[in-house]
Structure formats: C-alpha cells, structure tokens
Design a protein around this motif. Structure first.
Motif, PDB file in Angstrom:
ATOM      1  N   VAL A   1    -117.050  15.390 -33.929  1.00 43.27           N
ATOM      2  CA  VAL A   1    -116.992  15.276 -35.380  1.00 43.27           C
ATOM      3  C   VAL A   1    -117.833  16.397 -35.963  1.00 43.27           C
ATOM      4  N   THR A   2    -117.206  17.347 -36.581  1.00 44.73           N
ATOM      5  CA  THR A   2    -117.896  18.507 -37.116  1.00 44.73           C
ATOM      6  C   THR A   2    -118.307  18.255 -38.562  1.00 44.73           C
ATOM      7  N   PRO A   3    -119.629  18.207 -38.841  1.00 40.37           N
ATOM      8  CA  PRO A   3    -120.053  17.975 -40.219  1.00 40.37           C
ATOM      9  C   PRO A   3    -119.576  19.089 -41.137  1.00 40.37           C
ATOM     10  N   LEU A   4    -119.262  18.728 -42.351  1.00 38.94           N
ATOM     11  CA  LEU A   4    -118.875  19.726 -43.329  1.00 38.94           C
ATOM     12  C   LEU A   4    -120.090  20.506 -43.776  1.00 38.94           C
ATOM     13  N   ALA A   5    -119.852  21.634 -44.415  1.00 33.34           N
ATOM     14  CA  ALA A   5    -120.957  22.430 -44.933  1.00 33.34           C
ATOM     15  C   ALA A   5    -121.759  21.598 -45.916  1.00 33.34           C
ATOM     16  N   PRO A   6    -123.098  21.757 -45.958  1.00 31.84           N
ATOM     17  CA  PRO A   6    -123.922  20.970 -46.865  1.00 31.84           C
ATOM     18  C   PRO A   6    -123.457  21.108 -48.304  1.00 31.84           C
TER      19      PRO A   6
ATOM     20  N   GLU B   1    -124.273  10.257 -34.511  1.00 33.38           N
ATOM     21  CA  GLU B   1    -122.910  10.668 -34.855  1.00 33.38           C
ATOM     22  C   GLU B   1    -122.411  10.076 -36.175  1.00 33.38           C
ATOM     23  N   VAL B   2    -123.039   9.014 -36.634  1.00 29.38           N
ATOM     24  CA  VAL B   2    -122.539   8.297 -37.811  1.00 29.38           C
ATOM     25  C   VAL B   2    -122.458   9.182 -39.058  1.00 29.38           C
ATOM     26  N   PRO B   3    -123.485   9.990 -39.365  1.00 30.10           N
ATOM     27  CA  PRO B   3    -123.365  10.835 -40.563  1.00 30.10           C
ATOM     28  C   PRO B   3    -122.174  11.783 -40.515  1.00 30.10           C
ATOM     29  N   GLY B   4    -121.789  12.217 -39.337  1.00 29.27           N
ATOM     30  CA  GLY B   4    -120.638  13.094 -39.213  1.00 29.27           C
ATOM     31  C   GLY B   4    -119.356  12.428 -39.668  1.00 29.27           C
ATOM     32  N   PHE B   5    -119.205  11.147 -39.367  1.00 25.09           N
ATOM     33  CA  PHE B   5    -118.016  10.421 -39.822  1.00 25.09           C
ATOM     34  C   PHE B   5    -118.030  10.248 -41.333  1.00 25.09           C
ATOM     35  N   ILE B   6    -119.208  10.010 -41.892  1.00 25.69           N
ATOM     36  CA  ILE B   6    -119.311   9.882 -43.345  1.00 25.69           C
ATOM     37  C   ILE B   6    -118.939  11.196 -44.023  1.00 25.69           C
TER      38      ILE B   6
ATOM     39  N   ALA C   1    -113.322  15.003 -46.407  1.00 22.69           N
ATOM     40  CA  ALA C   1    -112.213  15.937 -46.174  1.00 22.69           C
ATOM     41  C   ALA C   1    -110.921  15.225 -45.789  1.00 22.69           C
ATOM     42  N   ILE C   2    -111.028  14.149 -44.998  1.00 25.68           N
ATOM     43  CA  ILE C   2    -109.826  13.515 -44.461  1.00 25.68           C
ATOM     44  C   ILE C   2    -109.542  12.148 -45.060  1.00 25.68           C
ATOM     45  N   GLY C   3    -110.480  11.612 -45.862  1.00 26.04           N
ATOM     46  CA  GLY C   3    -110.296  10.295 -46.451  1.00 26.04           C
ATOM     47  C   GLY C   3    -111.106   9.234 -45.727  1.00 26.04           C
ATOM     48  N   GLN C   4    -111.442   8.179 -46.436  1.00 25.06           N
ATOM     49  CA  GLN C   4    -112.306   7.148 -45.877  1.00 25.06           C
ATOM     50  C   GLN C   4    -111.649   6.374 -44.739  1.00 25.06           C
ATOM     51  N   ARG C   5    -110.393   5.982 -44.928  1.00 23.73           N
ATOM     52  CA  ARG C   5    -109.755   5.192 -43.876  1.00 23.73           C
ATOM     53  C   ARG C   5    -109.544   6.008 -42.609  1.00 23.73           C
ATOM     54  N   ALA C   6    -109.235   7.292 -42.771  1.00 21.10           N
ATOM     55  CA  ALA C   6    -109.085   8.156 -41.599  1.00 21.10           C
ATOM     56  C   ALA C   6    -110.411   8.274 -40.860  1.00 21.10           C
ATOM     57  N   ALA C   7    -111.510   8.381 -41.607  1.00 21.68           N
ATOM     58  CA  ALA C   7    -112.830   8.473 -40.981  1.00 21.68           C
ATOM     59  C   ALA C   7    -113.170   7.178 -40.255  1.00 21.68           C
ATOM     60  N   VAL C   8    -112.805   6.056 -40.836  1.00 21.28           N
ATOM     61  CA  VAL C   8    -113.048   4.766 -40.185  1.00 21.28           C
ATOM     62  C   VAL C   8    -112.245   4.655 -38.896  1.00 21.28           C
ATOM     63  N   ARG C   9    -111.007   5.135 -38.913  1.00 23.39           N
ATOM     64  CA  ARG C   9    -110.192   5.085 -37.694  1.00 23.39           C
ATOM     65  C   ARG C   9    -110.811   5.962 -36.601  1.00 23.39           C
ATOM     66  N   LEU C  10    -111.312   7.131 -36.974  1.00 21.15           N
ATOM     67  CA  LEU C  10    -111.987   7.974 -35.989  1.00 21.15           C
ATOM     68  C   LEU C  10    -113.218   7.281 -35.425  1.00 21.15           C
TER      69      LEU C  10
END
Length: 225
Positions: A6-11, A190-195, A200-209
């Motif tokens: 899970v690659t964090p987005l730019a700050p 890893e949790v902040p990366g999903f948040i 970028a991909i949407g909340q439900r997509a992040a939850v599925r990941l």
C-alpha cells in the motif's frame, strides 16, 4: 492490486487549521450534566470533561473520515475472526465520582462484549469499553489520556498526522505498544496507508484491500501454526 504494498499518497499540503474547540473552566458537574440534558443527543460536537474543565469540540470532515474508516476496519477484523464486537460509537463515558467524562470518536466492547450485551451501560457497575478510538485533527486542550486512564479503558488508538498510535493501559498509565491487545494480528504500521489510499480509490475499495490483507495474515498464521 497487491494489498501488501500500500503506497501512501503524497502528504497533503499544510492547511490552516480551523478553530474547532471551546474550553470552559469552572464548570461544575451539575452544570455539565444540565448542559448535556438541555442540548440533547442531536448535536454536532463532542465533549471532554475533567474536574471542572469542559472542552467542546466541533467535528470536521478531516476528523470524521479517518474515524469512520478505523471503525470499519475494526468491524472487518471482527468478522474475519468471527468474534462478537459491540460498537457503541461516541457513547458518553462518565463517572461522577471521578468528575471525568469523555465522548470518544468511537469505541467498542470486545473482550467484555458478552457482559454488556443488550444492557444500558453504566460505568459505575459495568466495565468500560475495551477499545476507544480518537482521530486527532487538532490538539486537545485536555489530556484525554488521563481521562481514559481514570475510566479504565484498556486500549486506546489515536490516529493523527497519518500515523496510527496504539496504547495500552499499564498500571494506570498508557504505554505505546506495537501490538494491539484486542487484535494482535493487526498490522498497525500499515493501517494509515489504507486510509490514505481511500482518498484515491474510494473508501469501500480501501476497506476491501484492508480485508484482503487481514485474510492473508490470518492464512499465514494458520499455516505457521
């Protein structure tokens, strides 16, 4: 997409923080209770009270989005582990004898779920939630750790600055730990990366990941076991 990377987005560029709290001093417990009774539950702010000091905190999107995702992550883990979790949201946690009260962003009964199931919770006789979650968008004027510790909440998660901090209550004080008491398999780092991915991909997509990652961890632990 590989859920393990899970690659964090730019700050996010630094923004001006809106004033989000009001602090009142010299507020008696009776006045505090009267205020809550007058305004009722339908309000867009939360409170923390410590021995005469009342903090009223407004809620903003920057605060609510991470909180809601953390809440969903907890429920997802519980489903995959097939355990019961009782979500009580921003339940007012109060003890008049301690003159302390707080509304967490969300909280859960996990280990003690069976003890409070279907009950109207009273902290004078019932255990406190096993896990409380705080999404800190701005700094609090009160030391919430002192309030939570006095109330006896065993585990506290604090999300701030794209970091999830996990604390456990040890001999009356919180110590930051690397493993959750309620969910030892949770990959805390890893949790902040999903948040951040959810932006970028949407909340439900992040939850599925996130759920895919948890299932991978569970499968690996079973194969080792």
């Amino acid at each position: 997409m590989n859920a393990q990377t899970v690659t964090p987005l730019a700050p996010v560029p630094e923004q001006i923080i809106r004033e989000s709290k009001v602090v009142l001093k010299g507020v008696s417990w009776q006045t505090f209770q009267s205020l809550l009774a007058d305004v009722g539950d339908d309000r867009a702010w939360r409170i923390a009270y410590d021995s005469g000091v009342l903090e009223i905190r407004m809620l903003y999107q920057e605060h609510e989005v991470p909180k809601r995702l953390l809440e969903t992550f907890v429920e997802s883990i519980a489903d995959d582990l097939e355990i019961e979790v009782m979500s009580v949201g921003s339940l007012l946690l109060e003890r008049e004898d301690l003159t302390r009260a707080i509304e967490p962003d969300t909280c859960f009964y996990i280990q003690n779920e069976a003890l409070v199931r279907s009950k109207n919770i009273d902290l004078e006789t019932d255990p406190p939630p096993d896990l409380a979650v705080e999404s800190d968008y701005t700094n609090s004027s009160l030391n919430k750790f002192v309030i939570y510790a006095a109330l006896g909440v065993p585990e506290l998660w604090r999300y701030r600055r794209q970091t999830l901090e996990v604390y456990q209550l040890v001999e009356g004080q919180y110590e930051r730990v690397t493993q959750s008491l309620a969910f030892p398999l949770l990959p805390i780092a890893e949790v902040p990366g999903f948040i951040e991915q959810s932006r970028a991909i949407g909340q439900r997509a992040a939850v599925r990941l996130f759920r895919t990652r948890i299932r991978e961890i569970l499968q690996n632990s079973e194969s080792i076991g």
